[in-house]
Design an enzyme around this catalytic site. Structure first.
Site, PDB file in Angstrom:
ATOM      1  N   SER A 184     -10.442   5.597  19.491  1.00 18.15           N
ATOM      2  CA  SER A 184     -10.663   7.030  19.692  1.00 18.15           C
ATOM      3  C   SER A 184     -10.330   7.758  18.393  1.00 18.15           C
ATOM      4  O   SER A 184     -10.924   7.468  17.361  1.00 18.15           O
ATOM      5  CB  SER A 184      -9.832   7.538  20.872  1.00 18.15           C
ATOM      6  OG  SER A 184     -10.173   8.870  21.186  1.00 18.15           O
ATOM      7  N   THR A 185      -9.367   8.657  18.414  1.00 13.71           N
ATOM      8  CA  THR A 185      -9.053   9.459  17.240  1.00 13.71           C
ATOM      9  C   THR A 185      -8.721   8.590  16.030  1.00 13.71           C
ATOM     10  O   THR A 185      -7.848   7.736  16.102  1.00 13.71           O
ATOM     11  CB  THR A 185      -7.863  10.388  17.530  1.00 13.71           C
ATOM     12  OG1 THR A 185      -8.081  11.062  18.761  1.00 13.71           O
ATOM     13  CG2 THR A 185      -7.685  11.404  16.415  1.00 13.71           C
ATOM     14  N   HIS A 210     -14.775   6.859  21.318  1.00 16.58           N
ATOM     15  CA  HIS A 210     -14.948   8.153  21.972  1.00 16.58           C
ATOM     16  C   HIS A 210     -15.681   9.117  21.039  1.00 16.58           C
ATOM     17  O   HIS A 210     -15.118   9.586  20.048  1.00 16.58           O
ATOM     18  CB  HIS A 210     -13.596   8.755  22.356  1.00 16.58           C
ATOM     19  CG  HIS A 210     -12.859   7.956  23.379  1.00 16.58           C
ATOM     20  ND1 HIS A 210     -11.480   7.992  23.500  1.00 16.58           N
ATOM     21  CD2 HIS A 210     -13.288   7.098  24.343  1.00 16.58           C
ATOM     22  CE1 HIS A 210     -11.107   7.199  24.491  1.00 16.58           C
ATOM     23  NE2 HIS A 210     -12.182   6.645  25.016  1.00 16.58           N
ATOM     24  N   MET A 303      -5.591   8.645  20.898  1.00 20.29           N
ATOM     25  CA  MET A 303      -4.605   9.295  21.757  1.00 20.29           C
ATOM     26  C   MET A 303      -4.884   8.959  23.219  1.00 20.29           C
ATOM     27  O   MET A 303      -6.010   8.706  23.610  1.00 20.29           O
ATOM     28  CB  MET A 303      -4.658  10.808  21.563  1.00 20.29           C
ATOM     29  CG  MET A 303      -3.656  11.579  22.405  1.00 20.29           C
ATOM     30  SD  MET A 303      -3.728  13.343  22.087  1.00 20.29           S
ATOM     31  CE  MET A 303      -2.687  13.957  23.410  1.00 20.29           C
ATOM     32  N   ASP A 306      -6.524   5.447  27.557  1.00 19.45           N
ATOM     33  CA  ASP A 306      -7.775   4.776  27.892  1.00 19.45           C
ATOM     34  C   ASP A 306      -7.790   3.378  27.268  1.00 19.45           C
ATOM     35  O   ASP A 306      -7.574   3.225  26.073  1.00 19.45           O
ATOM     36  CB  ASP A 306      -8.974   5.593  27.380  1.00 19.45           C
ATOM     37  CG  ASP A 306     -10.299   5.028  27.867  1.00 19.45           C
ATOM     38  OD1 ASP A 306     -10.309   4.388  28.933  1.00 19.45           O
ATOM     39  OD2 ASP A 306     -11.315   5.235  27.176  1.00 19.45           O
TER      40      ASP A 306
END
Length: 364
Positions: A184-185, A210, A303, A306
């Site tokens: 993600s991030t 993501h 973050m 997930d």
């Protein structure tokens, strides 16, 4: 003692977008909008008066475009930046440049639409800002170029809404290894670094990063131009082949399915899972069900949680699982949660992930 809110500066030339973004962000009790600016010059003055924790930044603005401002900011005074763009094919390529220049994440500008869509979008915006506030940044050279209150009240769904849990019985190794990756991030650049280290005959790989819809196609094209492996945005029914990497399309879940001795992906609509679509938990659970010990799981910077449940399910099904370490993660959220739940065999720095994948492939 009250926890300090995340202070956000909104930079966008559209007054209506500034107003909508401010309303969405301030609906989250953990976020405070400390100012808005219609262009980077006004923003620079605002930053001199008060340094925000996070900036949301439009791409196309008068007097100075968002990418130029971002590069100046990252070379002089790094502040976590979330790029904000409308959904256009042309804009996706520009936003890839923004991620290369140091932007932490990408979000879509709010659109008027159905209540559910707006709630999901608000969730994504608030989560992106919260994630950015935790990001570790590094100062970049000036010439450097190369991812709510609604989120709190909206029910957080698990992978159960997409497919049932695995049986719990370990699966024998009967096929080639397939590598399942979640990020993600900070993941866009981490994935680039990892994939660039893989040879053309690396094990087949499926990735959930993501990102909003359409941006994943541009991301896949960029990676394909840089890597020896073939990278593309996944389409329903695509086979998982050695030397090929499939990126889950934004706004769709991607599942791994077994057909005989081969694997392919299923791309499906569905609700947000762990507040994301695509969801790492959905991919990892499908791998636990369909591949078991024939799979390898990798969870990287990001973050939230997930992927944590799904990675535990993969490990319990016999898969080898690794997590990116804290020192090299932009945000050590997803790996930390996966480790805490007991789903991780090994924790390694980013530069070692590709070697781990190849070493596991040789052991088979």
């Amino acid at each position: 003692m009250a926890v300090r809110k995340i202070r956000v500066l909104i930079i966008d030339d559209s007054a209506s977008v500034r107003q909508t973004l401010a309303s969405v962000l301030q609906s989250d009790p953990d976020i405070e909008v400390v100012g808005t600016a219609s262009d980077p010059f006004i923003a620079a003055k605002r930053i001199q008066e008060e340094v925000p924790d996070v900036i949301t930044l439009d791409v196309e603005m008068p007097r100075m475009d968002g990418i130029t401002f971002l590069r100046k900011l990252m070379s002089q005074h790094p502040i976590p930046v979330v790029m904000c763009s409308s959904l256009t094919e042309e804009g996706t390529e520009t936003l890839m440049q923004a991620l290369e220049a140091g932007a932490v994440d990408v979000i879509l500008k709010p659109r008027i639409g159905a209540a559910d869509h707006l709630a999901e979008q608000a969730t994504r915006i608030c989560e992106a800002v919260k994630s950015a506030a935790q990001a570790r940044l590094r100062q970049r050279p000036a010439t450097a170029a190369r991812s709510a209150s609604q989120s709190g009240t909206q029910k957080k769904l698990t992978a159960d809404v997409m497919l049932p849990p695995p049986s719990g019985r370990p699966m024998a190794r009967t096929t080639e290894m397939v590598v399942c990756v979640g990020a993600s991030t900070g993941g866009t650049e981490a994935l680039r670094e990892m994939l660039e280290m893989l040879p053309a005959n690396a094990p087949g790989m499926v990735i959930v990063q993501h990102m909003p819809e359409k941006f994943t196609a541009a991301f896949a094209r960029r990676l394909n131009s840089l890597c020896e492996v073939e990278v593309k945005e996944a389409a329903d029914g695509d086979p998982v082949l050695r030397g090929h990497v499939l990126i889950a399309p934004g706004d769709h879940h991607m599942l791994l399915e077994r057909h005989g001795a081969r694997y392919q992906v299923s791309v499906r609509a569905g609700p947000l899972v762990s507040r994301h679509r695509p969801s790492v938990d959905v991919l990892f659970r499908s791998a636990a069900r369909s591949a078991g010990s024939n799979a390898m799981g990798v969870i990287m910077t990001g973050m939230g949680d997930d992927g944590a449940r799904g990675m535990l399910e993969m490990r319990q099904a016999g898969a080898h699982t690794i997590a990116q370490d804290e020192a090299t993660s932009v945000v050590f959220g997803m790996p930390k949660e996966a480790i805490a739940r007991g789903g991780v065999n090994r924790v390694v720095p980013l530069a070692q992930i590709a070697r781990e994948i190849l070493a596991e492939d040789r052991r088979r």
